[in-house]
Design an enzyme around this catalytic site. Sequence first.
Site, mmCIF file in Angstrom:
data_model
loop_
_atom_site.group_PDB
_atom_site.id
_atom_site.type_symbol
_atom_site.label_atom_id
_atom_site.label_comp_id
_atom_site.label_asym_id
_atom_site.label_seq_id
_atom_site.Cartn_x
_atom_site.Cartn_y
_atom_site.Cartn_z
ATOM 1 N N GLY A 53 0.771 -1.244 0.000
ATOM 2 C CA GLY A 53 0.000 0.000 0.000
ATOM 3 C C GLY A 53 0.799 1.288 0.000
ATOM 4 N N GLU A 108 4.320 4.003 6.051
ATOM 5 C CA GLU A 108 3.075 3.223 6.024
ATOM 6 C C GLU A 108 2.012 3.961 5.211
ATOM 7 O OE1 GLU A 108 1.286 0.726 6.442
ATOM 8 O OE2 GLU A 108 1.514 -0.276 8.364
ATOM 9 N N ASP A 109 1.079 3.215 4.635
ATOM 10 C CA ASP A 109 -0.024 3.867 3.929
ATOM 11 C C ASP A 109 -1.077 4.379 4.906
ATOM 12 O OD1 ASP A 109 -0.834 1.294 4.637
ATOM 13 O OD2 ASP A 109 -1.700 0.790 2.691
ATOM 14 N N ASP A 112 -4.737 1.891 10.824
ATOM 15 C CA ASP A 112 -6.156 1.652 11.107
ATOM 16 C C ASP A 112 -6.269 1.151 12.552
ATOM 17 O OD1 ASP A 112 -8.811 1.093 10.987
ATOM 18 O OD2 ASP A 112 -8.729 -0.330 9.342
ATOM 19 N N PHE A 161 -13.728 2.828 4.207
ATOM 20 C CA PHE A 161 -12.652 2.126 3.510
ATOM 21 C C PHE A 161 -12.274 2.947 2.284
ATOM 22 C CE2 PHE A 161 -10.319 -1.128 1.284
ATOM 23 C CZ PHE A 161 -9.719 -1.814 2.321
ATOM 24 N N ASP A 168 -5.619 -0.431 -1.992
ATOM 25 C CA ASP A 168 -6.364 -1.322 -2.889
ATOM 26 C C ASP A 168 -7.568 -1.984 -2.231
ATOM 27 O OD1 ASP A 168 -4.941 -3.090 -1.092
ATOM 28 O OD2 ASP A 168 -5.426 -4.700 -2.487
ATOM 29 N N ARG A 174 -5.028 0.680 -6.962
ATOM 30 C CA ARG A 174 -3.803 1.295 -6.453
ATOM 31 C C ARG A 174 -3.331 2.434 -7.351
ATOM 32 N NH1 ARG A 174 -1.835 -2.020 -2.333
ATOM 33 N NH2 ARG A 174 -2.081 -4.258 -2.613
HETATM 34 P P1 IMP Z 1 -4.102 -2.033 10.734
HETATM 35 O O1 IMP Z 1 -3.174 -3.168 10.992
HETATM 36 O O2 IMP Z 1 -5.510 -2.322 11.133
HETATM 37 O O3 IMP Z 1 -3.607 -0.702 11.267
HETATM 38 O O4 IMP Z 1 -4.223 -1.904 9.164
HETATM 39 C C1 IMP Z 1 -3.230 -1.385 8.394
HETATM 40 C C2 IMP Z 1 -3.246 -1.943 6.994
HETATM 41 O O5 IMP Z 1 -4.565 -2.288 6.576
HETATM 42 C C3 IMP Z 1 -2.800 -0.871 6.045
HETATM 43 O O6 IMP Z 1 -1.403 -0.910 5.890
HETATM 44 C C4 IMP Z 1 -3.558 -1.206 4.777
HETATM 45 O O7 IMP Z 1 -2.833 -2.102 3.994
HETATM 46 C C5 IMP Z 1 -4.825 -1.870 5.249
HETATM 47 N N1 IMP Z 1 -5.961 -0.915 5.285
HETATM 48 C C6 IMP Z 1 -6.587 -0.424 6.374
HETATM 49 N N2 IMP Z 1 -7.584 0.414 6.036
HETATM 50 C C7 IMP Z 1 -7.578 0.444 4.682
HETATM 51 C C8 IMP Z 1 -8.379 1.163 3.724
HETATM 52 O O8 IMP Z 1 -9.294 1.938 4.019
HETATM 53 N N3 IMP Z 1 -8.073 0.920 2.406
HETATM 54 C C9 IMP Z 1 -7.077 0.088 2.007
HETATM 55 N N4 IMP Z 1 -6.312 -0.588 2.875
HETATM 56 C C10 IMP Z 1 -6.553 -0.415 4.203
#
Ligand code: IMP
Length: 188
Positions: A53, A108-109, A112, A161, A168, A174
């Site tokens: 991402g 990081e992208d 969440d 989302f 993606d 992407r």
């Molecule tokens: P976390 O581990 O819950 O913080 O999620 C982080 C990862 O989940 C990110 O690096 C993304 O790859 C993916 N992610 C979380 N939310 C989204 C979104 O809204 N769109 C796309 N990917 C997401």
Amino acid sequence: MTDAPPTSLDDDPSIGRVLLSEEQLVNRIAELGRQLTQDYAGRAPLLVCVLRGAYVFLTDLARSIDLPVEIDFIAVSSYGATTRTSGVVRLVKDLEVDLTDRDVILVEDIVDTGLTLRYLRRSLEARGPASLEVCALLARESADLEGLGVRYVGFTIPGDFVIGYGLDVGERYRNLRYLAVYEPPDDA
Ligand code: IMP
């Protein structure tokens, strides 16, 4: 996600409201680049891009930093092909560069739940870097950035989302130049 893709992104009904335009992204990333250039003056930080991402963010961010940066890639997986986290983070590709005594910036992208970040931080800190900071393009309003130790954030966004600019759904979208809300028609 099994049907044939629309022939043009313009015709894709799943691409909803634009959350961040290309211009907003470009401007904010230039600011982040200036800030990192100041904060890391005299050093040669290693940018660790979290695949997949963050790859678009990384290319723009790296070119906004006026320092001799190095780049490496790490890949983790927690989502599979859906919009919901599996709750388990898996290392899919490890770094090639040795982190010992390096100033590492994890790129990081989106932060969440913070699950991915916690996993990565633990893994990278164990390798003895001189410093480790996180630069995320996006963070959810709900994310505990202080608790997760995230110093640099491009934008804070609500819970929808999102797709585009590297992010993606099932490997699609992407390549959008902007960030949009994902709105699959039959999800209503
Ligand atoms: P976390 O581990 O819950 O913080 O999620 C982080 C990862 O989940 C990110 O690096 C993304 O790859 C993916 N992610 C979380 N939310 C989204 C979104 O809204 N769109 C796309 N990917 C997401």
